[in-house]
Design a protein around this motif. Structure first.
Motif, PDB file in Angstrom:
ATOM      1  N   ASN A  24      17.615  73.095   8.288  1.00  0.00           N
ATOM      2  CA  ASN A  24      16.967  73.003   9.597  1.00  0.00           C
ATOM      3  C   ASN A  24      15.497  72.627   9.469  1.00  0.00           C
ATOM      4  O   ASN A  24      14.952  71.950  10.356  1.00  0.00           O
ATOM      5  CB  ASN A  24      17.115  74.324  10.354  1.00  0.00           C
ATOM      6  CG  ASN A  24      18.477  74.445  11.018  1.00  0.00           C
ATOM      7  OD1 ASN A  24      19.089  73.454  11.392  1.00  0.00           O
ATOM      8  ND2 ASN A  24      18.960  75.671  11.151  1.00  0.00           N
ATOM      9  N   LEU A  71      15.623  68.898   9.067  1.00  0.00           N
ATOM     10  CA  LEU A  71      15.975  68.249  10.324  1.00  0.00           C
ATOM     11  C   LEU A  71      14.834  68.323  11.330  1.00  0.00           C
ATOM     12  O   LEU A  71      14.644  67.395  12.132  1.00  0.00           O
ATOM     13  CB  LEU A  71      17.227  68.903  10.913  1.00  0.00           C
ATOM     14  CG  LEU A  71      18.527  68.710  10.115  1.00  0.00           C
ATOM     15  CD1 LEU A  71      19.668  69.477  10.763  1.00  0.00           C
ATOM     16  CD2 LEU A  71      18.880  67.237   9.994  1.00  0.00           C
ATOM     17  N   GLY A  87      12.693  65.603  14.078  1.00  0.00           N
ATOM     18  CA  GLY A  87      12.820  65.895  15.494  1.00  0.00           C
ATOM     19  C   GLY A  87      14.145  66.446  15.957  1.00  0.00           C
ATOM     20  O   GLY A  87      14.399  66.499  17.166  1.00  0.00           O
ATOM     21  N   ILE A  88      15.012  66.875  15.052  1.00  0.00           N
ATOM     22  CA  ILE A  88      16.306  67.443  15.445  1.00  0.00           C
ATOM     23  C   ILE A  88      16.160  68.959  15.563  1.00  0.00           C
ATOM     24  O   ILE A  88      15.683  69.607  14.620  1.00  0.00           O
ATOM     25  CB  ILE A  88      17.396  67.095  14.416  1.00  0.00           C
ATOM     26  CG1 ILE A  88      17.578  65.571  14.348  1.00  0.00           C
ATOM     27  CG2 ILE A  88      18.715  67.768  14.779  1.00  0.00           C
ATOM     28  CD1 ILE A  88      18.596  65.134  13.309  1.00  0.00           C
ATOM     29  N   PRO A  89      16.537  69.552  16.702  1.00  0.00           N
ATOM     30  CA  PRO A  89      16.378  71.002  16.872  1.00  0.00           C
ATOM     31  C   PRO A  89      17.246  71.795  15.902  1.00  0.00           C
ATOM     32  O   PRO A  89      18.270  71.304  15.416  1.00  0.00           O
ATOM     33  CB  PRO A  89      16.804  71.237  18.321  1.00  0.00           C
ATOM     34  CG  PRO A  89      17.671  70.067  18.669  1.00  0.00           C
ATOM     35  CD  PRO A  89      17.133  68.910  17.889  1.00  0.00           C
ATOM     36  N   ILE A 117      19.878  74.236  14.247  1.00  0.00           N
ATOM     37  CA  ILE A 117      21.265  74.594  14.529  1.00  0.00           C
ATOM     38  C   ILE A 117      21.651  75.765  13.641  1.00  0.00           C
ATOM     39  O   ILE A 117      21.337  75.768  12.444  1.00  0.00           O
ATOM     40  CB  ILE A 117      22.219  73.408  14.247  1.00  0.00           C
ATOM     41  CG1 ILE A 117      21.852  72.196  15.099  1.00  0.00           C
ATOM     42  CG2 ILE A 117      23.670  73.810  14.491  1.00  0.00           C
ATOM     43  CD1 ILE A 117      22.634  70.950  14.745  1.00  0.00           C
TER      44      ILE A 117
END
Length: 271
Positions: free
Chosen positions: A118, A121, A125-127, A129
């Protein structure tokens, strides 16, 4: 063979026909109850779910991923220079030589909500998970691929080294491209090695326990409860040794089916 292989199998099967328990009166006074554990097992809604998850785990992380990735890495390392080959080999083998419990905690730290994956990621810019809660089987499958691919890679490396170079060169002179040489020359010549590797990887993956138990404990709910996890829970968490042994016996039969299929594939072909 009788003492270390056949004996434990027979004793395990007998245990599955009893009401043996970890605690309570049945821990001392064990009664023979016949097939009651198996009737209970096939009526349990968790059992078919565990069978399905076990098949997904074996096919996804062993039969397909480790075999394809291991062969791919072996082919790349065969063509790469010594430095790149040594670097890739060291990185891949490191995961394999780690003790399983260490590899399990490393995988847990990598896939946890605040873990390494995470963090990486977030950089694009990926939130975040919660992989272990939202996609538990994806996480454990990827962890097992990371953990076990080195075994397949090393076996395929040895097999590729035994392929006569003159045959490959002859195919190249005849105009066969890389993919055609792989399909019609290399793979047929290492077919028995592929079958043997598939059998070993399948059986080892079928019995994986520590990796899944440390990462998810079979959860959330039962969404990553494979047969080894289910057997452990019933035998040691709920103290029902006889019922847990019945699950282990079913797992043994599943492994036997896979073994028979692979052994038949390893038989020499008739002219």
């Amino acid at each position: 063979m009788a003492v270390f292989l056949l004996g434990p199998i027979i004793w395990s099967f007998y245990g599955s026909l009893t009401n043996a328990a970890l605690t309570g009166p049945h821990a001392v006074n064990v009664d023979f109850i016949g097939l009651d554990n198996y009737r209970k097992l096939f009526a349990d809604p968790t059992f078919p779910l565990s069978v399905g998850l076990t098949v997904i785990f074996v096919l996804g992380s062993a039969v397909i991923s480790q075999t394809v990735l291991g062969l791919g890495l072996a082919l790349i390392m065969e063509k790469a220079n010594k430095f790149l080959s040594g670097l890739v080999g060291t990185i891949v083998v490191t995961a394999w030589v780690l003790p399983e419990i260490v590899a399990a905690f490393v995988s847990y730290a990598y896939f946890s909500k605040d873990g390494t994956l995470n963090q990486l990621l977030a950089g694009i810019g990926i939130p975040a998970i919660n992989w272990l809660y939202t996609y538990p089987m994806v996480a454990v499958c990827l962890a097992n691929v990371w953990r076990g691919t080195a075994f397949s890679m090393l076996i395929y490396q040895a097999a590729l080294n035994d392929v006569p170079p003159e045959i490959t060169e002859a195919a190249k002179i005849d105009g066969a491209g890389g993919l055609k040489r792989l399909r019609y020359v290399t793979i047929p010549m290492i077919k028995r090695t592929i079958n043997t590797t598939l059998m070993l990887v399948t059986l080892s993956t079928l019995s994986v326990f520590t990796l899944i138990y440390v990462m998810t404990s079979g959860g959330p709910g039962n969404l990553s409860t494979t047969l080894p996890i289910l057997a452990y829970k019933e035998a040691f968490k709920f103290s029902d040794i006889g019922y847990g042994t019945a699950i282990a016996t079913v797992m043994l039969l599943v492994g036997a089916v896979f073994s028979i299929v692979y052994i038949r594939a390893l038989r020499p072909e008739k002219d």
